[in-house]
Design a protein around this motif. Structure first.
Motif, PDB file in Angstrom:
ATOM      1  N   PHE A 167       2.436  36.153 -23.740  1.00  0.00           N
ATOM      2  CA  PHE A 167       2.151  36.378 -22.481  1.00  0.00           C
ATOM      3  C   PHE A 167       2.938  35.626 -21.354  1.00  0.00           C
ATOM      4  O   PHE A 167       2.890  36.924 -19.943  1.00  0.00           O
ATOM      5  N   ARG A 168       3.422  34.144 -21.701  1.00  0.00           N
ATOM      6  CA  ARG A 168       3.334  33.546 -20.263  1.00  0.00           C
ATOM      7  C   ARG A 168       4.997  33.279 -19.815  1.00  0.00           C
ATOM      8  O   ARG A 168       5.189  34.135 -18.583  1.00  0.00           O
ATOM      9  N   ARG A 169       5.402  34.532 -21.143  1.00  0.00           N
ATOM     10  CA  ARG A 169       7.112  34.926 -20.523  1.00  0.00           C
ATOM     11  C   ARG A 169       7.290  36.111 -20.057  1.00  0.00           C
ATOM     12  O   ARG A 169       7.867  36.489 -18.841  1.00  0.00           O
ATOM     13  N   ILE A 170       6.388  36.772 -20.139  1.00  0.00           N
ATOM     14  CA  ILE A 170       5.977  38.082 -19.747  1.00  0.00           C
ATOM     15  C   ILE A 170       5.739  38.464 -18.592  1.00  0.00           C
ATOM     16  O   ILE A 170       6.081  38.824 -17.398  1.00  0.00           O
ATOM     17  N   ALA A 171       3.982  36.947 -18.215  1.00  0.00           N
ATOM     18  CA  ALA A 171       4.105  37.318 -16.410  1.00  0.00           C
ATOM     19  C   ALA A 171       4.828  36.567 -15.580  1.00  0.00           C
ATOM     20  O   ALA A 171       5.403  36.966 -14.622  1.00  0.00           O
ATOM     21  N   ARG A 172       5.451  35.786 -16.488  1.00  0.00           N
ATOM     22  CA  ARG A 172       6.580  34.601 -15.398  1.00  0.00           C
ATOM     23  C   ARG A 172       7.793  35.743 -15.109  1.00  0.00           C
ATOM     24  O   ARG A 172       7.749  35.829 -13.952  1.00  0.00           O
ATOM     25  N   GLU A 173       8.142  36.138 -15.834  1.00  0.00           N
ATOM     26  CA  GLU A 173       9.220  37.158 -15.820  1.00  0.00           C
ATOM     27  C   GLU A 173       9.183  38.243 -14.935  1.00  0.00           C
ATOM     28  O   GLU A 173      10.230  39.179 -14.021  1.00  0.00           O
ATOM     29  N   TYR A 174       7.855  38.807 -15.144  1.00  0.00           N
ATOM     30  CA  TYR A 174       7.107  39.737 -13.305  1.00  0.00           C
ATOM     31  C   TYR A 174       6.910  39.749 -12.731  1.00  0.00           C
ATOM     32  O   TYR A 174       7.690  40.327 -11.732  1.00  0.00           O
ATOM     33  N   GLN A 175       6.785  38.476 -12.603  1.00  0.00           N
ATOM     34  CA  GLN A 175       6.268  37.912 -11.398  1.00  0.00           C
ATOM     35  C   GLN A 175       7.291  37.550 -10.132  1.00  0.00           C
ATOM     36  O   GLN A 175       7.955  37.776  -9.236  1.00  0.00           O
ATOM     37  N   ALA A 176       8.848  37.156 -11.260  1.00  0.00           N
ATOM     38  CA  ALA A 176       9.603  36.974 -10.488  1.00  0.00           C
ATOM     39  C   ALA A 176      10.592  37.873 -10.461  1.00  0.00           C
ATOM     40  O   ALA A 176      11.590  38.298  -9.216  1.00  0.00           O
ATOM     41  N   GLN A 177      10.612  38.910 -10.577  1.00  0.00           N
ATOM     42  CA  GLN A 177      11.258  40.314 -10.529  1.00  0.00           C
ATOM     43  C   GLN A 177      10.503  41.072  -8.833  1.00  0.00           C
ATOM     44  O   GLN A 177      10.747  41.686  -7.853  1.00  0.00           O
ATOM     45  N   LEU A 178       8.809  40.352  -9.355  1.00  0.00           N
ATOM     46  CA  LEU A 178       7.831  41.105  -7.689  1.00  0.00           C
ATOM     47  C   LEU A 178       8.371  40.048  -6.572  1.00  0.00           C
ATOM     48  O   LEU A 178       8.542  40.684  -5.705  1.00  0.00           O
ATOM     49  N   ASP A 179       8.654  38.700  -7.047  1.00  0.00           N
ATOM     50  CA  ASP A 179       9.524  37.960  -5.905  1.00  0.00           C
ATOM     51  C   ASP A 179      10.878  38.734  -5.471  1.00  0.00           C
ATOM     52  O   ASP A 179      10.773  38.645  -4.041  1.00  0.00           O
ATOM     53  N   GLY A 180      11.421  38.818  -6.366  1.00  0.00           N
ATOM     54  CA  GLY A 180      12.211  39.187  -5.736  1.00  0.00           C
ATOM     55  C   GLY A 180      12.717  40.812  -5.282  1.00  0.00           C
ATOM     56  O   GLY A 180      13.890  41.024  -3.982  1.00  0.00           O
ATOM     57  N   ASN A 181      11.736  41.718  -5.500  1.00  0.00           N
ATOM     58  CA  ASN A 181      11.729  43.222  -4.574  1.00  0.00           C
ATOM     59  C   ASN A 181      11.235  42.528  -3.797  1.00  0.00           C
ATOM     60  O   ASN A 181      11.523  43.300  -2.594  1.00  0.00           O
TER      61      ASN A 181
END
Length: 318
Positions: free
Chosen positions: A302-316
């Motif tokens: 859960f934490r891995r998916i959420a943090r990777e997804y958030q990093a992608q959002l922040d990058g966009n």
């Protein structure tokens, strides 16, 4: 498709999330299935029963209103995730499908979406500048992880329905409330709790479920069943979270224009919060041991998916 709903008709769920889902469903089924929202059919605690009994075709609820029943869904509420509501909601759905659905906490309904509200913040009647000022303050908490966080912060937790909080704040029965920012507007807390301390990504997130009845789905063709589920799941979960966060942002601006004071927590407060609440996840792992799922692996994923997804959002956004 009759969907039982609650909260104010002006809430994000009733103005954006469910109507958008309905539009997706109508398009996906080429107009064969349309939704109709049904208000005032019962409290959020009754929504699953209404769907299971066939009284309505679909609904949604807040998992925190069912103490002892929904333990695994609390995975999305644990503090110190380091990610926002959309990232948490996508992770919530994926991890539920892979690890947690087998525990069947929702019972005899089809889970169509899982999402969280926006960051839970601290709203007070009097000015607040740091977490240390919360000690021995009377704070309305909504149960579950909020209670655990409150205990670690040294507050006096007061349980009450959200609908009673405005009155309690007005009368000084409580000094403050833990809630997402959108309640500044939807529950008018900007009038009675004008001081807010914001944590990065909040102190917690609140978990919700959207579900459909088997009776309704069984009446549809296989083509339409598949069409509805294709516009549900992760897509629905992410959209719901985005809508609630958008509501938070609009409510924060509205509160500032109304004259509220909203400050960001200091680095020291963030460190203190992290240290005080570090043990909550261990308590959760102990609490869900009877569910017979690999909770530790689910939490790590859960934490891995959420943090990777958030990093992608922040990058966009960068």
């Amino acid at each position: 498709m009759r969907i039982a709903t609650w909260l104010s008709p002006t809430s994000e769920m009733n103005t954006v999330v469910l109507p958008t889902w309905g539009q997706w469903i109508e398009e996906a089924t080429e107009g064969r299935v349309k939704i109709k929202l049904e208000h005032d059919l019962g409290q959020p605690q009754s929504m699953i029963d209404l769907v299971q009994d066939g009284a309505v075709d679909a609904s949604w609820t807040y998992h925190g209103y069912f103490p002892g029943r929904f333990k695994l869904t609390t995975i999305a509420e644990l503090p110190n995730l380091g990610a926002g509501a959309e990232a948490a909601s996508v992770a919530h759905w994926r991890v539920h499908q892979q690890y947690l659905a087998k525990a069947n906490e929702h019972g005899d309904v089809v889970v169509a979406g899982l999402f969280t509200h926006g960051p839970g913040e601290i709203h007070m009647r009097q000015p607040i500048n740091s977490l240390s000022e919360l000690s021995n303050k009377k704070i309305r908490v909504g149960g579950g992880v909020q209670n655990s966080i409150g205990e670690q912060l040294g507050i006096i937790g007061v349980a009450a329905p959200t609908t009673k909080v405005y009155e309690m704040l007005t009368q000084g029965v409580v000094d403050g409330v833990f809630n997402p920012m959108n309640t500044k507007r939807t529950m008018r807390f900007k009038e009675v709790a004008p001081y807010t301390l914001k944590m990065p990504h909040g102190m917690y997130l609140g978990s919700f479920g959207i579900f459909i009845g088997h009776d309704f789905l069984d009446r549809l063709s296989e083509q339409d069943r598949e069409a509805i589920m294709a516009v549900s799941g992760e897509k629905l979960s992410a959209m719901a979270a985005r809508a609630w966060v958008q509501g938070d942002q609009e409510a924060e601006q509205d509160a500032l224009e109304f004259g509220n004071t909203i400050i960001q927590a200091s680095e020291q407060d963030v460190q203190l919060f992290t240290e005080l609440t570090r043990g909550i996840e261990h308590g959760w792992l102990d609490d869900v041991a009877d569910r017979k799922v690999d909770a530790a692996q689910a939490l790590a994923e859960f934490r891995r998916i959420a943090r990777e997804y958030q990093a992608q959002l922040d990058g966009n956004q960068g």
